[in-house]
Write a protein that holds these residues in place. Structure first.
Motif, PDB file in Angstrom:
ATOM      1  N   GLN A  17      13.799 154.404 -70.783  1.00 24.33           N
ATOM      2  CA  GLN A  17      13.836 153.978 -69.450  1.00 24.33           C
ATOM      3  C   GLN A  17      15.124 154.408 -68.732  1.00 24.33           C
ATOM      4  O   GLN A  17      14.976 154.720 -67.295  1.00 24.33           O
ATOM      5  N   VAL A  18      16.044 154.216 -69.066  1.00 19.14           N
ATOM      6  CA  VAL A  18      17.400 154.716 -68.701  1.00 19.14           C
ATOM      7  C   VAL A  18      17.191 156.384 -68.256  1.00 19.14           C
ATOM      8  O   VAL A  18      17.478 156.656 -66.980  1.00 19.14           O
ATOM      9  N   ALA A  19      16.710 157.065 -68.958  1.00 22.10           N
ATOM     10  CA  ALA A  19      16.720 158.238 -68.842  1.00 22.10           C
ATOM     11  C   ALA A  19      15.917 158.669 -67.876  1.00 22.10           C
ATOM     12  O   ALA A  19      15.938 159.630 -67.066  1.00 22.10           O
ATOM     13  N   ASP A  20      14.533 158.238 -67.749  1.00 22.37           N
ATOM     14  CA  ASP A  20      13.521 158.335 -66.781  1.00 22.37           C
ATOM     15  C   ASP A  20      14.259 157.804 -65.441  1.00 22.37           C
ATOM     16  O   ASP A  20      13.813 158.566 -64.427  1.00 22.37           O
ATOM     17  N   ALA A  21      14.600 156.771 -65.225  1.00 20.39           N
ATOM     18  CA  ALA A  21      15.226 156.122 -63.955  1.00 20.39           C
ATOM     19  C   ALA A  21      16.236 157.262 -63.464  1.00 20.39           C
ATOM     20  O   ALA A  21      15.930 157.236 -62.243  1.00 20.39           O
ATOM     21  N   ILE A  22      17.019 157.606 -64.352  1.00 19.06           N
ATOM     22  CA  ILE A  22      17.969 158.784 -63.525  1.00 19.06           C
ATOM     23  C   ILE A  22      17.424 159.878 -63.290  1.00 19.06           C
ATOM     24  O   ILE A  22      17.666 160.365 -62.063  1.00 19.06           O
ATOM     25  N   ALA A  23      16.479 160.413 -64.004  1.00 17.85           N
ATOM     26  CA  ALA A  23      15.741 161.556 -63.874  1.00 17.85           C
ATOM     27  C   ALA A  23      14.891 161.501 -62.417  1.00 17.85           C
ATOM     28  O   ALA A  23      14.885 162.496 -61.623  1.00 17.85           O
ATOM     29  N   VAL A  60      17.604 148.590 -61.506  1.00 13.90           N
ATOM     30  CA  VAL A  60      17.011 148.265 -62.709  1.00 13.90           C
ATOM     31  C   VAL A  60      17.561 147.137 -63.242  1.00 13.90           C
ATOM     32  O   VAL A  60      18.953 147.168 -63.380  1.00 13.90           O
ATOM     33  N   ASP A  61      16.990 146.118 -63.476  1.00 15.21           N
ATOM     34  CA  ASP A  61      17.581 144.928 -64.102  1.00 15.21           C
ATOM     35  C   ASP A  61      17.833 145.138 -65.485  1.00 15.21           C
ATOM     36  O   ASP A  61      16.921 145.196 -66.200  1.00 15.21           O
ATOM     37  N   VAL A  62      18.926 145.019 -66.166  1.00 16.12           N
ATOM     38  CA  VAL A  62      19.512 145.142 -67.329  1.00 16.12           C
ATOM     39  C   VAL A  62      19.519 143.847 -68.102  1.00 16.12           C
ATOM     40  O   VAL A  62      19.742 143.957 -69.455  1.00 16.12           O
ATOM     41  N   LEU A  63      19.312 142.807 -67.524  1.00 13.98           N
ATOM     42  CA  LEU A  63      19.501 141.560 -68.310  1.00 13.98           C
ATOM     43  C   LEU A  63      18.363 141.211 -69.663  1.00 13.98           C
ATOM     44  O   LEU A  63      18.705 140.634 -70.387  1.00 13.98           O
ATOM     45  N   GLU A  64      17.252 142.054 -69.411  1.00 15.31           N
ATOM     46  CA  GLU A  64      16.399 141.764 -70.371  1.00 15.31           C
ATOM     47  C   GLU A  64      16.589 142.167 -71.542  1.00 15.31           C
ATOM     48  O   GLU A  64      16.202 141.371 -72.655  1.00 15.31           O
ATOM     49  N   SER A  65      17.276 143.234 -71.677  1.00 14.02           N
ATOM     50  CA  SER A  65      18.022 143.833 -72.887  1.00 14.02           C
ATOM     51  C   SER A  65      19.356 144.446 -72.701  1.00 14.02           C
ATOM     52  O   SER A  65      19.669 145.599 -72.769  1.00 14.02           O
ATOM     53  N   LEU A  66      20.194 143.514 -72.336  1.00 12.73           N
ATOM     54  CA  LEU A  66      21.491 143.739 -71.868  1.00 12.73           C
ATOM     55  C   LEU A  66      22.398 144.842 -72.842  1.00 12.73           C
ATOM     56  O   LEU A  66      22.895 145.625 -72.546  1.00 12.73           O
ATOM     57  N   ASP A  67      22.355 144.457 -74.285  1.00 10.77           N
ATOM     58  CA  ASP A  67      23.125 145.074 -75.214  1.00 10.77           C
ATOM     59  C   ASP A  67      22.489 146.643 -75.352  1.00 10.77           C
ATOM     60  O   ASP A  67      23.204 147.475 -75.437  1.00 10.77           O
ATOM     61  N   GLU A  68      21.304 146.717 -75.144  1.00  8.71           N
ATOM     62  CA  GLU A  68      20.590 147.979 -75.061  1.00  8.71           C
ATOM     63  C   GLU A  68      20.969 148.685 -74.114  1.00  8.71           C
ATOM     64  O   GLU A  68      21.149 150.114 -74.272  1.00  8.71           O
ATOM     65  N   PHE A  69      20.950 148.149 -72.986  1.00  8.85           N
ATOM     66  CA  PHE A  69      21.307 148.948 -71.607  1.00  8.85           C
ATOM     67  C   PHE A  69      22.618 149.145 -71.888  1.00  8.85           C
ATOM     68  O   PHE A  69      22.784 150.441 -71.026  1.00  8.85           O
ATOM     69  N   ARG A  70      23.228 148.308 -72.111  1.00  8.93           N
ATOM     70  CA  ARG A  70      24.929 148.938 -72.104  1.00  8.93           C
ATOM     71  C   ARG A  70      25.244 150.035 -73.180  1.00  8.93           C
ATOM     72  O   ARG A  70      25.756 150.893 -72.590  1.00  8.93           O
ATOM     73  N   ALA A  71      24.458 150.279 -74.176  1.00 10.53           N
ATOM     74  CA  ALA A  71      24.738 151.204 -75.053  1.00 10.53           C
ATOM     75  C   ALA A  71      24.117 152.535 -74.432  1.00 10.53           C
ATOM     76  O   ALA A  71      24.650 153.741 -74.491  1.00 10.53           O
ATOM     77  N   ALA A  72      22.690 152.422 -73.816  1.00 13.70           N
ATOM     78  CA  ALA A  72      22.191 153.372 -73.175  1.00 13.70           C
ATOM     79  C   ALA A  72      22.878 154.143 -72.181  1.00 13.70           C
ATOM     80  O   ALA A  72      22.899 155.554 -71.968  1.00 13.70           O
ATOM     81  N   LEU A  73      23.346 153.216 -71.303  1.00  7.88           N
ATOM     82  CA  LEU A  73      24.240 153.588 -70.143  1.00  7.88           C
ATOM     83  C   LEU A  73      25.589 154.311 -70.482  1.00  7.88           C
ATOM     84  O   LEU A  73      25.976 155.085 -69.888  1.00  7.88           O
ATOM     85  N   ASN A  74      26.061 153.573 -71.565  1.00  5.26           N
ATOM     86  CA  ASN A  74      27.201 154.283 -72.302  1.00  5.26           C
ATOM     87  C   ASN A  74      27.372 155.615 -72.591  1.00  5.26           C
ATOM     88  O   ASN A  74      27.945 156.652 -72.182  1.00  5.26           O
ATOM     89  N   GLU A  75      26.012 155.963 -73.161  1.00  3.89           N
ATOM     90  CA  GLU A  75      25.721 157.238 -73.423  1.00  3.89           C
ATOM     91  C   GLU A  75      25.400 158.435 -72.325  1.00  3.89           C
ATOM     92  O   GLU A  75      25.856 159.483 -72.173  1.00  3.89           O
ATOM     93  N   GLU A  76      24.838 157.736 -71.327  1.00  7.28           N
ATOM     94  CA  GLU A  76      24.890 158.732 -69.986  1.00  7.28           C
ATOM     95  C   GLU A  76      26.130 158.774 -69.056  1.00  7.28           C
ATOM     96  O   GLU A  76      26.288 160.004 -68.534  1.00  7.28           O
TER      97      GLU A  76
END
Length: 114
Positions: A17-23, A60-76
């Motif tokens: 979801q993060v990769a798609d939103a950015i792209a 993009v609301d990250v609250l549904e899966s905050l830890d997962e979004f934090r990890a994915a965004l940190n990768e990006e």
């Protein structure tokens, strides 16, 4: 009434979801809450700054899966805090960076780079 623990998305779903939103978006803001109901002051500030210069952008609301979004965004981005703003696939920063760009008169140009 019982509330089960974090029933959010799994890490692979969030990474995609993060990769798609950015792209797929010229400007995307990953934030806590929604445009209508920001859930933290930093997200509200970032939203307000972007709103001054852009009519169309994705949030993009990250609250549904905050830890997962934090990890994915940190990768990006290499950045752990939220909100995070990306323009044309490039990480710009959080609300503090947006505020600095605004103070220097560079935010409109940064957001319009798309």
């Amino acid at each position: 009434m019982e509330f089960p623990p974090n029933q959010g998305l799994d890490q692979d779903e969030v990474d995609e979801q993060v990769a798609d939103a950015i792209a797929e978006n010229e400007v995307v803001l990953f934030m806590k809450g929604t445009e209508l109901m920001p859930q933290c002051g930093y997200s509200r500030k970032a939203l307000g700054l972007i709103d001054q210069h852009r009519d169309e952008y994705e949030t993009v609301d990250v609250l549904e899966s905050l830890d997962e979004f934090r990890a994915a965004l940190n990768e990006e981005s290499g950045w752990e805090t939220i909100p995070q703003t990306f323009v044309d696939g490039e990480f710009v920063g959080g609300s503090d960076v947006l505020e600095e760009l605004e103070e220097r008169g560079e935010l409109a140009e940064t957001l319009d780079a798309a």
